[in-house]
Design a protein around this motif. Sequence first.
Motif, mmCIF file in Angstrom:
data_model
loop_
_atom_site.group_PDB
_atom_site.id
_atom_site.type_symbol
_atom_site.label_atom_id
_atom_site.label_comp_id
_atom_site.label_asym_id
_atom_site.label_seq_id
_atom_site.Cartn_x
_atom_site.Cartn_y
_atom_site.Cartn_z
ATOM 1 N N TRP A 1 0.827 -1.205 0.000
ATOM 2 C CA TRP A 1 0.000 0.000 0.000
ATOM 3 C C TRP A 1 0.867 1.263 0.000
ATOM 4 C CZ3 TRP A 1 -4.872 -0.233 -1.318
ATOM 5 C CH2 TRP A 1 -5.585 -1.406 -1.088
ATOM 6 N N TYR A 2 2.048 1.187 0.579
ATOM 7 C CA TYR A 2 2.940 2.350 0.609
ATOM 8 C C TYR A 2 3.301 2.778 -0.807
ATOM 9 C CZ TYR A 2 3.726 2.049 5.657
ATOM 10 O OH TYR A 2 3.557 2.060 7.016
ATOM 11 N N SER A 3 3.723 1.812 -1.623
ATOM 12 C CA SER A 3 4.121 2.134 -2.992
ATOM 13 C C SER A 3 2.914 2.574 -3.817
ATOM 14 C CB SER A 3 4.804 0.931 -3.651
ATOM 15 O OG SER A 3 3.999 -0.227 -3.558
ATOM 16 N N LEU A 4 1.745 1.957 -3.576
ATOM 17 C CA LEU A 4 0.540 2.318 -4.326
ATOM 18 C C LEU A 4 0.143 3.772 -4.059
ATOM 19 C CD1 LEU A 4 -1.852 1.665 -6.130
ATOM 20 C CD2 LEU A 4 -3.048 0.790 -4.102
ATOM 21 N N PHE A 5 0.096 4.145 -2.785
ATOM 22 C CA PHE A 5 -0.313 5.511 -2.453
ATOM 23 C C PHE A 5 0.765 6.526 -2.813
ATOM 24 C CE2 PHE A 5 -3.716 3.584 0.008
ATOM 25 C CZ PHE A 5 -4.749 4.495 -0.205
ATOM 26 N N PHE A 6 2.008 6.103 -2.824
ATOM 27 C CA PHE A 6 3.062 7.010 -3.286
ATOM 28 C C PHE A 6 2.871 7.327 -4.757
ATOM 29 C CE2 PHE A 6 7.188 7.698 -5.322
ATOM 30 C CZ PHE A 6 7.626 8.818 -4.616
ATOM 31 N N ILE A 7 2.561 6.302 -5.552
ATOM 32 C CA ILE A 7 2.328 6.501 -6.987
ATOM 33 C C ILE A 7 1.110 7.401 -7.204
ATOM 34 C CG2 ILE A 7 1.670 5.349 -9.132
ATOM 35 C CD1 ILE A 7 3.275 2.913 -8.154
ATOM 36 N N ILE A 8 0.026 7.121 -6.473
ATOM 37 C CA ILE A 8 -1.181 7.951 -6.582
ATOM 38 C C ILE A 8 -0.857 9.397 -6.213
ATOM 39 C CG2 ILE A 8 -3.475 8.383 -5.623
ATOM 40 C CD1 ILE A 8 -3.748 5.352 -5.238
ATOM 41 N N ASN A 9 -0.036 9.559 -5.192
ATOM 42 C CA ASN A 9 0.358 10.880 -4.717
ATOM 43 C C ASN A 9 1.108 11.660 -5.800
ATOM 44 O OD1 ASN A 9 1.008 12.981 -2.727
ATOM 45 N ND2 ASN A 9 3.066 12.107 -2.740
ATOM 46 N N TRP B 1 -3.088 17.626 -1.079
ATOM 47 C CA TRP B 1 -3.097 16.333 -1.772
ATOM 48 C C TRP B 1 -2.224 15.311 -1.035
ATOM 49 C CZ3 TRP B 1 -5.996 13.678 -4.727
ATOM 50 C CH2 TRP B 1 -5.510 12.596 -5.456
ATOM 51 N N LEU B 2 -1.072 15.754 -0.563
ATOM 52 C CA LEU B 2 -0.188 14.877 0.210
ATOM 53 C C LEU B 2 -0.895 14.362 1.455
ATOM 54 C CD1 LEU B 2 2.665 13.730 0.992
ATOM 55 C CD2 LEU B 2 3.064 15.940 2.114
ATOM 56 N N LEU B 3 -1.552 15.267 2.167
ATOM 57 C CA LEU B 3 -2.224 14.899 3.412
ATOM 58 C C LEU B 3 -3.371 13.930 3.165
ATOM 59 C CD1 LEU B 3 -1.850 15.471 6.367
ATOM 60 C CD2 LEU B 3 -3.401 17.421 6.171
ATOM 61 N N ILE B 4 -4.121 14.140 2.075
ATOM 62 C CA ILE B 4 -5.208 13.227 1.728
ATOM 63 C C ILE B 4 -4.664 11.819 1.503
ATOM 64 C CG2 ILE B 4 -6.830 12.623 -0.121
ATOM 65 C CD1 ILE B 4 -7.373 15.639 -0.429
ATOM 66 N N ASN B 5 -3.570 11.701 0.772
ATOM 67 C CA ASN B 5 -2.994 10.385 0.486
ATOM 68 C C ASN B 5 -2.442 9.713 1.737
ATOM 69 O OD1 ASN B 5 -2.771 9.618 -2.607
ATOM 70 N ND2 ASN B 5 -2.583 11.838 -2.471
ATOM 71 N N ILE B 6 -1.804 10.485 2.604
ATOM 72 C CA ILE B 6 -1.265 9.914 3.835
ATOM 73 C C ILE B 6 -2.396 9.438 4.749
ATOM 74 C CG2 ILE B 6 -0.032 10.453 5.976
ATOM 75 C CD1 ILE B 6 1.841 12.196 4.348
ATOM 76 N N LEU B 7 -3.459 10.248 4.855
ATOM 77 C CA LEU B 7 -4.595 9.862 5.688
ATOM 78 C C LEU B 7 -5.270 8.608 5.147
ATOM 79 C CD1 LEU B 7 -6.185 13.360 6.453
ATOM 80 C CD2 LEU B 7 -5.007 11.849 8.065
ATOM 81 N N LEU B 8 -5.415 8.528 3.829
ATOM 82 C CA LEU B 8 -6.010 7.325 3.238
ATOM 83 C C LEU B 8 -5.113 6.112 3.443
ATOM 84 C CD1 LEU B 8 -7.453 8.734 -0.118
ATOM 85 C CD2 LEU B 8 -8.733 7.950 1.881
ATOM 86 N N LEU B 9 -3.807 6.306 3.323
ATOM 87 C CA LEU B 9 -2.860 5.213 3.560
ATOM 88 C C LEU B 9 -2.959 4.730 5.000
ATOM 89 C CD1 LEU B 9 -0.442 3.389 2.928
ATOM 90 C CD2 LEU B 9 1.056 5.361 3.362
ATOM 91 N N ARG B 10 -2.990 5.659 5.939
ATOM 92 C CA ARG B 10 -3.109 5.296 7.355
ATOM 93 C C ARG B 10 -4.412 4.552 7.628
ATOM 94 N NH1 ARG B 10 0.131 8.436 10.890
ATOM 95 N NH2 ARG B 10 -0.832 7.170 12.518
ATOM 96 N N PHE B 11 -5.481 4.998 6.972
ATOM 97 C CA PHE B 11 -6.793 4.362 7.157
ATOM 98 C C PHE B 11 -6.784 2.926 6.639
ATOM 99 C CE2 PHE B 11 -11.015 3.329 5.394
ATOM 100 C CZ PHE B 11 -11.767 3.359 6.559
ATOM 101 N N VAL B 12 -6.225 2.731 5.443
ATOM 102 C CA VAL B 12 -6.167 1.393 4.847
ATOM 103 C C VAL B 12 -5.323 0.460 5.707
ATOM 104 C CG1 VAL B 12 -5.303 0.056 2.885
ATOM 105 C CG2 VAL B 12 -6.572 2.176 2.498
ATOM 106 N N LEU B 13 -4.172 0.929 6.152
ATOM 107 C CA LEU B 13 -3.304 0.097 6.994
ATOM 108 C C LEU B 13 -3.969 -0.228 8.318
ATOM 109 C CD1 LEU B 13 0.147 1.865 6.390
ATOM 110 C CD2 LEU B 13 -0.669 -0.287 5.393
ATOM 111 N N PHE B 14 -4.704 0.742 8.875
ATOM 112 C CA PHE B 14 -5.428 0.529 10.137
ATOM 113 C C PHE B 14 -6.512 -0.531 9.966
ATOM 114 C CE2 PHE B 14 -9.040 1.589 12.903
ATOM 115 C CZ PHE B 14 -8.436 1.469 14.150
ATOM 116 N N ARG B 15 -7.268 -0.438 8.868
ATOM 117 C CA ARG B 15 -8.336 -1.410 8.611
ATOM 118 C C ARG B 15 -7.787 -2.809 8.408
ATOM 119 N NH1 ARG B 15 -13.343 0.170 6.664
ATOM 120 N NH2 ARG B 15 -13.699 -2.097 6.626
#
Length: 229
Positions: free
Chosen positions: A99-107, A208-222
């Motif tokens: 997920w880290y690499s995926l959200f980095f690419i999206i970012n 945009w950076l913050l949105i991606n980090i928050l979504l990444l944190r949410f996915v990892l938490f879930r």
Amino acid sequence: MINKWLREHNITILPIITLLASFLMLVLSMLLFIELAEEIIEQEEILIDDFVYSFASKLNETFLYDAMEWITEIGSVWFITVASVVVILYLLLTKKSKWYSLFFIINIVGIGLLTKIFKMLFERERPDLLEQYDGVGYSFPSGHTTGAVAFYGFVIYLISKSEWKKRWKITLIVLLTLLILTIAMSRIVLSVHFFTDIVAGLLLGFSWLLINILLLRFVLFRRKNKNSI
């Protein structure tokens, strides 16, 4: 009673405060960007742009101008692209979660698309057209600034989550933050952007950076909670 519920669900106060603060910063950044965008659409005269541009034009043929010629390249499309490939390879090889690499690419891809869309939407002309400094096309917001915030900001996040020693993390975070601001300033010194282009770039990139980090944190938490069931 609230503390008891939090303890029962293994939830600590600090992450909640951090999350709320992040949402607050996101909302404020987006509101400020919208306010700035409205002024550009209405083509209002922005005095600070004139003042900063007048000051920056006096820096030609100085040491600062020569230094900014090099620094601005660190925020260029080609440099960010090459550096992004390196980061993606690093994440794929070292991070257990993809997920880290995926959200980095999206970012990175996302901020590039957003910047182009906003440039075409506002069609603001640059103070000067200088192709050697990527000073072509429309001006608002600054692409170098949005790209620098998105890329180096995500690297800062990765450093903050690493297991490195605290003093090294703090040092690198401070240096990268200064680098982002210096790249942004280079666009003004080179006279290819107005001051408000830079402010808009910082706000858009950060949002945009913050949105991606928050979504990444949410996915990892879930996923963590799902695996623990």
